[in-house]
Scaffold this motif. Structure first.
Motif, mmCIF file in Angstrom:
data_model
loop_
_atom_site.group_PDB
_atom_site.id
_atom_site.type_symbol
_atom_site.label_atom_id
_atom_site.label_comp_id
_atom_site.label_asym_id
_atom_site.label_seq_id
_atom_site.Cartn_x
_atom_site.Cartn_y
_atom_site.Cartn_z
ATOM 1 N N ALA A 178 -17.015 -4.255 -48.808
ATOM 2 C CA ALA A 178 -16.138 -3.509 -47.905
ATOM 3 C C ALA A 178 -16.387 -3.935 -46.461
ATOM 4 O O ALA A 178 -15.443 -4.154 -45.695
ATOM 5 N N GLY A 179 -17.649 -4.073 -46.089
ATOM 6 C CA GLY A 179 -17.975 -4.548 -44.743
ATOM 7 C C GLY A 179 -17.505 -5.967 -44.505
ATOM 8 O O GLY A 179 -17.027 -6.300 -43.412
ATOM 9 N N GLN A 180 -17.603 -6.817 -45.509
ATOM 10 C CA GLN A 180 -17.145 -8.197 -45.371
ATOM 11 C C GLN A 180 -15.625 -8.261 -45.237
ATOM 12 O O GLN A 180 -15.098 -9.053 -44.460
ATOM 13 N N ILE A 181 -14.928 -7.411 -45.966
ATOM 14 C CA ILE A 181 -13.464 -7.333 -45.837
ATOM 15 C C ILE A 181 -13.104 -6.953 -44.409
ATOM 16 O O ILE A 181 -12.205 -7.543 -43.800
ATOM 17 N N ALA A 182 -13.798 -5.950 -43.854
ATOM 18 C CA ALA A 182 -13.529 -5.523 -42.470
ATOM 19 C C ALA A 182 -13.721 -6.684 -41.506
ATOM 20 O O ALA A 182 -12.913 -6.882 -40.595
ATOM 21 N N ALA A 183 -14.765 -7.472 -41.706
ATOM 22 C CA ALA A 183 -14.993 -8.640 -40.846
ATOM 23 C C ALA A 183 -13.894 -9.676 -41.036
ATOM 24 O O ALA A 183 -13.326 -10.188 -40.062
ATOM 25 N N ASP A 184 -13.556 -9.982 -42.290
ATOM 26 C CA ASP A 184 -12.524 -10.977 -42.589
ATOM 27 C C ASP A 184 -11.165 -10.572 -42.032
ATOM 28 O O ASP A 184 -10.388 -11.412 -41.574
ATOM 29 N N GLU A 185 -10.861 -9.279 -42.085
ATOM 30 C CA GLU A 185 -9.565 -8.765 -41.631
ATOM 31 C C GLU A 185 -9.550 -8.488 -40.126
ATOM 32 O O GLU A 185 -8.543 -8.035 -39.588
ATOM 33 N N LYS A 186 -10.689 -8.718 -39.475
ATOM 34 C CA LYS A 186 -10.832 -8.547 -38.025
ATOM 35 C C LYS A 186 -10.583 -7.106 -37.565
ATOM 36 O O LYS A 186 -10.018 -6.853 -36.503
ATOM 37 N N ILE A 187 -11.037 -6.142 -38.376
ATOM 38 C CA ILE A 187 -10.961 -4.731 -37.993
ATOM 39 C C ILE A 187 -12.350 -4.154 -37.733
ATOM 40 O O ILE A 187 -12.485 -2.999 -37.349
ATOM 41 N N GLY A 193 -12.955 -0.612 -35.578
ATOM 42 C CA GLY A 193 -13.341 0.506 -36.431
ATOM 43 C C GLY A 193 -12.505 0.533 -37.690
ATOM 44 O O GLY A 193 -11.345 0.124 -37.696
ATOM 45 N N TYR A 194 -13.112 1.016 -38.754
ATOM 46 C CA TYR A 194 -12.438 1.084 -40.044
ATOM 47 C C TYR A 194 -13.047 2.212 -40.854
ATOM 48 O O TYR A 194 -14.080 2.766 -40.487
ATOM 49 N N ARG A 195 -12.400 2.544 -41.926
ATOM 50 C CA ARG A 195 -12.861 3.616 -42.794
ATOM 51 C C ARG A 195 -13.060 3.061 -44.194
ATOM 52 O O ARG A 195 -12.251 2.263 -44.676
ATOM 53 N N ILE A 196 -14.131 3.504 -44.858
ATOM 54 C CA ILE A 196 -14.362 3.225 -46.276
ATOM 55 C C ILE A 196 -14.269 4.576 -46.976
ATOM 56 O O ILE A 196 -15.008 5.497 -46.643
ATOM 57 N N GLY A 223 -7.938 0.149 -41.982
ATOM 58 C CA GLY A 223 -8.094 -0.104 -40.564
ATOM 59 C C GLY A 223 -6.854 -0.752 -39.984
ATOM 60 O O GLY A 223 -5.833 -0.899 -40.652
ATOM 61 N N GLY A 224 -6.960 -1.116 -38.710
ATOM 62 C CA GLY A 224 -5.849 -1.775 -38.048
ATOM 63 C C GLY A 224 -4.963 -0.814 -37.265
ATOM 64 O O GLY A 224 -3.955 -1.210 -36.700
ATOM 65 N N ARG A 225 -5.332 0.464 -37.244
ATOM 66 C CA ARG A 225 -4.651 1.478 -36.439
ATOM 67 C C ARG A 225 -5.654 2.592 -36.193
ATOM 68 O O ARG A 225 -6.704 2.646 -36.833
#
Length: 119
Positions: A73-82, A86-89, A110-112
């Motif tokens: 999940a953390g890697q996805i956030a990094a890959d998606e540049k969010i 900030g992002y939510r899991i 994330g992304g908003r």
């Protein structure tokens, strides 16, 4: 049997390749794919390849794989540049909490702006 693929499980069918998904990452223990009904500009599901009905049962039975789901999940956030904004899991557990597929999974959103408390 817990951990074994279930023939009636949508996510087990995605893991096996029987049902297509837009996969963004895959590891030995997890698959991450875009949600078909996104609730944010970035909405990716991270699932373990083993079947457990929810995140809590996965964590009890397979703590290493539960950690893999969170790490991905953390890697996805990094890959998606969010990651920086900030992002939510989210792990929904039970129908009353909005869980519709009873195979453990994490939503990465994330992304908003993500208000609190959620919906």
């Amino acid at each position: 049997m817990a951990g074994e693929p279930q023939s009636d499980c949508l996510f087990c069918k995605i893991v096996s390749g029987a049902i297509p998904a837009t996969v963004v990452r895959e590891t030995e223990t997890t698959v991450a794919f875009r949600d078909i009904n996104p609730q944010a500009p970035t909405h990716v599901l991270v699932i373990p390849k083993v079947h457990y009905p929810d995140g809590a049962s996965l964590a009890v039975a397979e703590p290493g794989i539960a950690a893999d789901v969170l790490r991905e999940a953390g890697q996805i956030a990094a890959d998606e540049k969010i990651e920086e904004y900030g992002y939510r899991i989210v792990f929904n557990t039970g129908a009353g909490a909005g869980q519709t597929v009873f195979h453990a999974h994490a939503h990465v959103l994330g992304g908003r702006g993500l208000q609190w408390p959620p919906g």
